[in-house]
Design a protein around this motif. Sequence first.
Motif, PDB file in Angstrom:
ATOM      1  N   ARG A  63      57.153  -6.064 -61.209  1.00  0.00           N
ATOM      2  CA  ARG A  63      57.835  -6.434 -62.457  1.00  0.00           C
ATOM      3  C   ARG A  63      57.110  -5.843 -63.666  1.00  0.00           C
ATOM      4  NH1 ARG A  63      57.355 -11.697 -61.977  1.00  0.00           N
ATOM      5  NH2 ARG A  63      59.046 -11.755 -60.437  1.00  0.00           N
ATOM      6  N   ASP A  71      58.079  -2.321 -63.869  1.00  0.00           N
ATOM      7  CA  ASP A  71      59.526  -2.119 -63.821  1.00  0.00           C
ATOM      8  C   ASP A  71      59.923  -1.230 -62.642  1.00  0.00           C
ATOM      9  OD1 ASP A  71      62.146  -2.499 -64.639  1.00  0.00           O
ATOM     10  OD2 ASP A  71      62.131  -0.783 -66.005  1.00  0.00           O
ATOM     11  N   CYS A  72      59.401  -1.560 -61.462  1.00  0.00           N
ATOM     12  CA  CYS A  72      59.689  -0.794 -60.250  1.00  0.00           C
ATOM     13  C   CYS A  72      60.403  -1.674 -59.238  1.00  0.00           C
ATOM     14  CB  CYS A  72      58.398  -0.253 -59.634  1.00  0.00           C
ATOM     15  SG  CYS A  72      57.603   1.040 -60.604  1.00  0.00           S
ATOM     16  N   ARG A  73      61.188  -1.039 -58.376  1.00  0.00           N
ATOM     17  CA  ARG A  73      61.918  -1.726 -57.331  1.00  0.00           C
ATOM     18  C   ARG A  73      61.346  -1.346 -55.966  1.00  0.00           C
ATOM     19  NH1 ARG A  73      62.610  -3.032 -61.590  1.00  0.00           N
ATOM     20  NH2 ARG A  73      64.486  -3.023 -62.888  1.00  0.00           N
ATOM     21  N   ASP A  80      65.773 -10.625 -55.217  1.00  0.00           N
ATOM     22  CA  ASP A  80      67.108 -10.145 -55.543  1.00  0.00           C
ATOM     23  C   ASP A  80      67.314 -10.076 -57.056  1.00  0.00           C
ATOM     24  OD1 ASP A  80      69.918  -9.544 -54.546  1.00  0.00           O
ATOM     25  OD2 ASP A  80      70.322 -11.289 -55.800  1.00  0.00           O
ATOM     26  N   ASP A 116      65.176  -9.527 -59.314  1.00  0.00           N
ATOM     27  CA  ASP A 116      64.403  -8.422 -59.880  1.00  0.00           C
ATOM     28  C   ASP A 116      64.934  -7.054 -59.465  1.00  0.00           C
ATOM     29  OD1 ASP A 116      62.796 -10.211 -61.169  1.00  0.00           O
ATOM     30  OD2 ASP A 116      61.008  -9.867 -59.937  1.00  0.00           O
ATOM     31  N   GLY A 117      65.992  -7.018 -58.654  1.00  0.00           N
ATOM     32  CA  GLY A 117      66.587  -5.745 -58.261  1.00  0.00           C
ATOM     33  C   GLY A 117      66.013  -5.130 -57.005  1.00  0.00           C
ATOM     34  N   HIS A 118      65.190  -5.880 -56.269  1.00  0.00           N
ATOM     35  CA  HIS A 118      64.639  -5.356 -55.026  1.00  0.00           C
ATOM     36  C   HIS A 118      65.678  -5.466 -53.905  1.00  0.00           C
ATOM     37  CE1 HIS A 118      60.874  -5.275 -57.123  1.00  0.00           C
ATOM     38  NE2 HIS A 118      60.852  -6.591 -57.263  1.00  0.00           N
ATOM     39  N   THR A 158      61.678   3.910 -56.240  1.00  0.00           N
ATOM     40  CA  THR A 158      63.082   3.526 -56.269  1.00  0.00           C
ATOM     41  C   THR A 158      63.502   2.935 -54.931  1.00  0.00           C
ATOM     42  OG1 THR A 158      65.297   4.347 -56.818  1.00  0.00           O
ATOM     43  CG2 THR A 158      63.880   5.800 -55.501  1.00  0.00           C
ATOM     44  N   ARG A 160      70.498   2.053 -53.690  1.00  0.00           N
ATOM     45  CA  ARG A 160      71.305   1.090 -54.430  1.00  0.00           C
ATOM     46  C   ARG A 160      72.275   0.402 -53.483  1.00  0.00           C
ATOM     47  NH1 ARG A 160      75.086   3.304 -59.098  1.00  0.00           N
ATOM     48  NH2 ARG A 160      76.387   3.757 -57.279  1.00  0.00           N
TER      49      ARG A 160
END
Length: 287
Positions: free
Chosen positions: A126, A129-131, A152, A154-156, A283, A286
């Motif tokens: 976080r 700002d990495c996934r 989820d 946090d976009g992981h 990354t 997606r």
Amino acid sequence: MKKDEMLIGRRAVLRLAAALGATATVGVLAADRFAAPEAPTAPRGAPGAGHADPAAGPQAQAARLRPSAYRLQPMTAYAPPAFRRALPPVRRRPFLSMSGVGRSMVLTFDDGPDPRYTPGILETLREYDCRAMFFVCGEMAVDNQDLLREMDADGHVVGNHTWSHPLVPKLRPSRIRDELGSTSEVIERALGTAPLWYRAPYGAWNRISFEIGAELGMEPLAWTVDTLDWTEPGTGTIVRRVLDGAAPGVVVLSHDAGGNRSQSVAALRRYLPRLLDAGYHITVPRR
């Protein structure tokens, strides 16, 4: 392009790209169909290789489903997609790396979530700002669904790592379906969507596991760089292995559970900013 990949044809490639939701940055993960599957790194009982944890609690076994339960009947408030045999072609090898534009890498963490170590990894990701991708075991996830939801949010990407971390090729097909299906059920109940990725414990795959994974709508992902952090080699050694193995398309294997993972947490804080300074884009595929 390898000969057997050419035989897939343009339509199959387009279907794969759509399923992955790949962007120009992420590209499409590439499967090595000639290389042998990764060999197990350690037996279940080896030091640092354990995955059951008292913190998982008695609910773990109680929440486990029969193989026939997942995706055969409507769940809480909706009917999930039908469980069906996968249409050919079914994969014969897992994805090993990522092809795409730029200096992209994927960081993956197996065996969690563990409330002692997973939050520290999430905090570092976080901060920068990495996934990342988290391949969770059902016996850990069932009692730590708040961490699944945090991943989820946090976009992981949350993937399936079986229920109890068995050696898959030694299991009957019904047990493989139980291990994968029960874990997908926990993830879907926590996040509202089933996982799209799975990873075999120890990197030990077989034909049945590829077929059942496909039935559950998941793609298999292995790794390119193994940090061997489960052996607790020291924070500096983990950092060095990641930086020495860094390259476009690399998939890094680490762990956030299954033993003392304080070195893994500390290592991420050291190597992640150095990867970013070197121009790497951390990354995930997606969803």
